[in-house]
Design an enzyme around this catalytic site. Structure first.
Site, PDB file in Angstrom:
ATOM      1  N   HIS A 135      -7.845 -38.542  18.650  1.00 27.62           N
ATOM      2  CA  HIS A 135      -8.603 -39.794  18.727  1.00 27.62           C
ATOM      3  C   HIS A 135      -7.655 -40.992  18.548  1.00 27.62           C
ATOM      4  CE1 HIS A 135     -12.268 -42.335  17.610  1.00 27.62           C
ATOM      5  NE2 HIS A 135     -11.249 -43.087  17.239  1.00 27.62           N
ATOM      6  N   GLU A 136      -6.787 -40.919  17.517  1.00 29.36           N
ATOM      7  CA  GLU A 136      -5.879 -42.040  17.249  1.00 29.36           C
ATOM      8  C   GLU A 136      -4.846 -42.177  18.351  1.00 29.36           C
ATOM      9  OE1 GLU A 136      -6.806 -44.110  15.173  1.00 29.36           O
ATOM     10  OE2 GLU A 136      -8.292 -42.763  14.303  1.00 29.36           O
ATOM     11  N   HIS A 182      -6.008 -44.185  21.209  1.00 25.30           N
ATOM     12  CA  HIS A 182      -5.974 -45.648  21.029  1.00 25.30           C
ATOM     13  C   HIS A 182      -4.664 -46.242  21.546  1.00 25.30           C
ATOM     14  CE1 HIS A 182      -9.614 -46.782  18.924  1.00 25.30           C
ATOM     15  NE2 HIS A 182      -9.479 -45.790  18.056  1.00 25.30           N
TER      16      HIS A 182
END
Ligand code: ZN
Length: 146
Positions: free
Chosen positions: A110-111, A114
């Protein structure tokens, strides 16, 4: 970044979320030695990863709930590889390599997204499970306890 992540009760935060155009993210729930493999059982230690390179391990894919500090109070189910291998530099500039499974693997993916401007919405196969936190608690969390 660790302070900001804790202040907002997050388990991950990427530099672009705090207006820094760098390939850096932090994640984790407690101060502890980084272990590999990182699994759901170890309660993810704090990690700061710089220029991470992430590859799936195996073919297993898992669907689970995600939220995001940049999109407050919304949850949705996202399918992702169950395990990943990470190569990166740590905060002292040392090369590190680790394998993560389960929740830590999900947070790392998820990170890492980004860093490429990708949000969990972009990874959802359908928006059927996209829900406000209030509804999540009333309907989804309840269903999953049964
Ligand atoms: Zn996020």
């Amino acid at each position: 970044m660790f302070e900001t992540m804790s202040e907002y009760q997050g388990i991950g935060l990427a530099a672009p979320q705090v207006h820094e155009s760098l390939r850096v993210f932090v994640a984790g729930v407690r101060r502890a030695e980084v272990v590999t493999p990182m699994t759901d059982d170890v309660e993810m230690p704090f990690v700061a990863l710089i220029n991470p390179d992430i590859l799936p391990v195996g073919e297993d894919v898992e669907s689970n709930w995600e939220g995001c500090l940049s999109i407050p109070d919304i949850r949705g189910r996202v399918e992702r590889p169950r395990a990943v291998r990470v190569r990166a530099l740590d905060r002292s500039g040392r090369r590190i390599e680790l394998v993560a499974h389960g929740l830590p693997a999900r947070v790392i993916q998820h990170e890492n997204d980004h860093l490429d401007g990708v949000l969990f919405f972009d990874r959802m196969v359908t928006f059927e499970t996209l829900t406000f936190m209030d509804e999540f608690k009333r309907y989804w969390a309840k269903d999953e306890d049964e």
